[in-house]
Write an enzyme that holds these catalytic residues in place. Sequence first.
Site, PDB file in Angstrom:
ATOM      1  N   ASP A 127      -4.239  18.304  24.373  1.00 57.95           N
ATOM      2  CA  ASP A 127      -5.642  17.721  24.319  1.00 57.95           C
ATOM      3  C   ASP A 127      -5.769  17.032  25.779  1.00 57.95           C
ATOM      4  O   ASP A 127      -4.999  16.209  26.247  1.00 57.95           O
ATOM      5  CB  ASP A 127      -5.885  16.514  23.219  1.00 57.95           C
ATOM      6  CG  ASP A 127      -7.169  16.089  23.232  1.00 57.95           C
ATOM      7  OD1 ASP A 127      -8.159  16.476  22.691  1.00 57.95           O
ATOM      8  OD2 ASP A 127      -7.394  14.909  23.973  1.00 57.95           O
TER       9      ASP A 127
ATOM     10  N   CYS B 247      -0.503  -9.717 -10.779  1.00 54.39           N
ATOM     11  CA  CYS B 247      -1.275 -10.049  -9.647  1.00 54.39           C
ATOM     12  C   CYS B 247      -0.899  -9.261  -8.579  1.00 54.39           C
ATOM     13  O   CYS B 247       0.163  -8.345  -8.593  1.00 54.39           O
ATOM     14  CB  CYS B 247      -0.962 -11.585  -9.268  1.00 54.39           C
ATOM     15  SG  CYS B 247      -1.044 -12.766 -11.005  1.00 54.39           S
TER      16      CYS B 247
ATOM     17  N   ARG C  96      -0.456 -20.543  -8.212  1.00 58.76           N
ATOM     18  CA  ARG C  96       0.705 -21.404  -7.975  1.00 58.76           C
ATOM     19  C   ARG C  96       1.887 -20.144  -7.971  1.00 58.76           C
ATOM     20  O   ARG C  96       1.801 -19.411  -9.138  1.00 58.76           O
ATOM     21  CB  ARG C  96       1.116 -22.068  -8.844  1.00 58.76           C
ATOM     22  CG  ARG C  96       2.347 -23.227  -8.476  1.00 58.76           C
ATOM     23  CD  ARG C  96       2.513 -24.247  -9.525  1.00 58.76           C
ATOM     24  NE  ARG C  96       2.609 -23.776 -10.982  1.00 58.76           N
ATOM     25  CZ  ARG C  96       2.873 -24.521 -12.176  1.00 58.76           C
ATOM     26  NH1 ARG C  96       2.761 -26.092 -11.686  1.00 58.76           N
ATOM     27  NH2 ARG C  96       2.902 -24.131 -13.025  1.00 58.76           N
TER      28      ARG C  96
END
Length: 501
Positions: A438, A34, A41
């Site tokens: 910049d 999983c 659970r």
Amino acid sequence: MHEDVERCARAVRSRDARFDGWFFTAVLTTGIYCRPSCPARTPHPRNMRFYPSAAAAQRAGFRACKRCRPDASPGSPEWNHRADVVARAMRLIAEGVVDREGVSGLAARLGYSVRQLERQVRAELGAGPLALARAQRAQTARLLVETTALPMGDVAFAAGFSSIRAFNETVREVFAVSPTGLRERAARGHAPAGTGTLSLRLPFRAPLCPDNLFGHLAATAVPGVEEWRDGAYRRTLRLPGGPAIVALSPRPDHVACTLTLTDLRDLPAAISRCRWTLDLDADPVAVDDLLRADPLMAPLVERAPGRRVPRCADGAEMAVRAVLGQQVSTAAARTHAARLATAHGEPVDDPAGGLSRLFPRPEALVAPQPGPALPAARRATLAALAEALASGELDLGPGADRQEARARLAALPGVGAWTVDTIAMRALGDPDAFLPTDLGVRRAAQGLGLPATPAALARRSAAWRPWRAYAVQYLWSTSDHEINRLPGTTGEAPVMEEVPA
């Protein structure tokens, strides 16, 4: 991280979605694996085993959970921000290189022997390149089975399997259900798409701020190649099997993705490029926690957490656009790029009618040809860049060595620090790229009380490492420039005049 058993167990107990993709949890009593956030659970810690990849869990004999669908979790942020050979290999595997060129082709791209590469990848991920590619094929097969009406034989071929038997065996082994069973389960409540068109949900780690991400892509969109339409960023893609068109729309818990492909075998590469463009595998909590520790940056993070770095689906394209955008406005950069695409881009058929071109290949830009009206020096820079890209001397693809690419870029005539870091940030995915020269960054820094001179600001930015590319996004957010908002919305104060194309 999977070796830190206690930390992994805590993440599983709290169902912490931030760790989805970082590791996978296998349960000895059920034989399934999983994602950490699985709602089922929580198993007893003694029955849990942790793996660094889905392929490693599959190799150990576990099958994917039908409830949390771990194969659909966001990818590990490690493979995006790291620059070592394993991370580069993972980016190339996601692009489908193993399926097209084999492990030998993957190793050749990275400059390693097959044996060296196998050893390094297996040591970190618990599975070799072939097993990792097989896990990706299983995921591709599931997407095609569930979202299209293709015959199973066509699905097997499109997913990269060598035979129907291998396809059936892999799907049964990984998902504990036949391909037909997958389709029947998915068909409840919605009809599958037609051949060649897929509708997918791209997961991400929350939070995600869509404003600067989609705003930047929309504001800098090259007409004919990209557009913003009906709440979606749409663009053409050049994929191994032919051109494709993608539409990406922000949603509260995912990004909706519609793909129109010439060849369904390009699905893994298309998904990889979409996720890369939107920086969906980033770890925003880690980024924001570090930047929030700076009291001058903290208010920006609190106002809109989860900013991503807007990237480009093709590294070579981004480099060309960065050169076109040197010292000009966003509008001028778009105009130059559009003229280049019109003159040299290959035509594309868009059923929706808004897109017409692929961005030109570097090979088409090597010799001086008609295109945008540029200064002679800029034309020379563009030609030198195109030559380096076309010859393979400069690699800006997913398997590129960032340091080598930076050095080769800096050696080109007319390519300065701003251009190198812009390309590093948006093409190479360097999370620590920074733009101290910049104009927008400097104005934002001055407004926040940070040093405004490039050298002093670069020194001050050391506190934001290794996430300085994300700091740039937060600094730009202080401007009312259109790159900071979704089309149709409004923003706030000062003006930024120079941004990467």
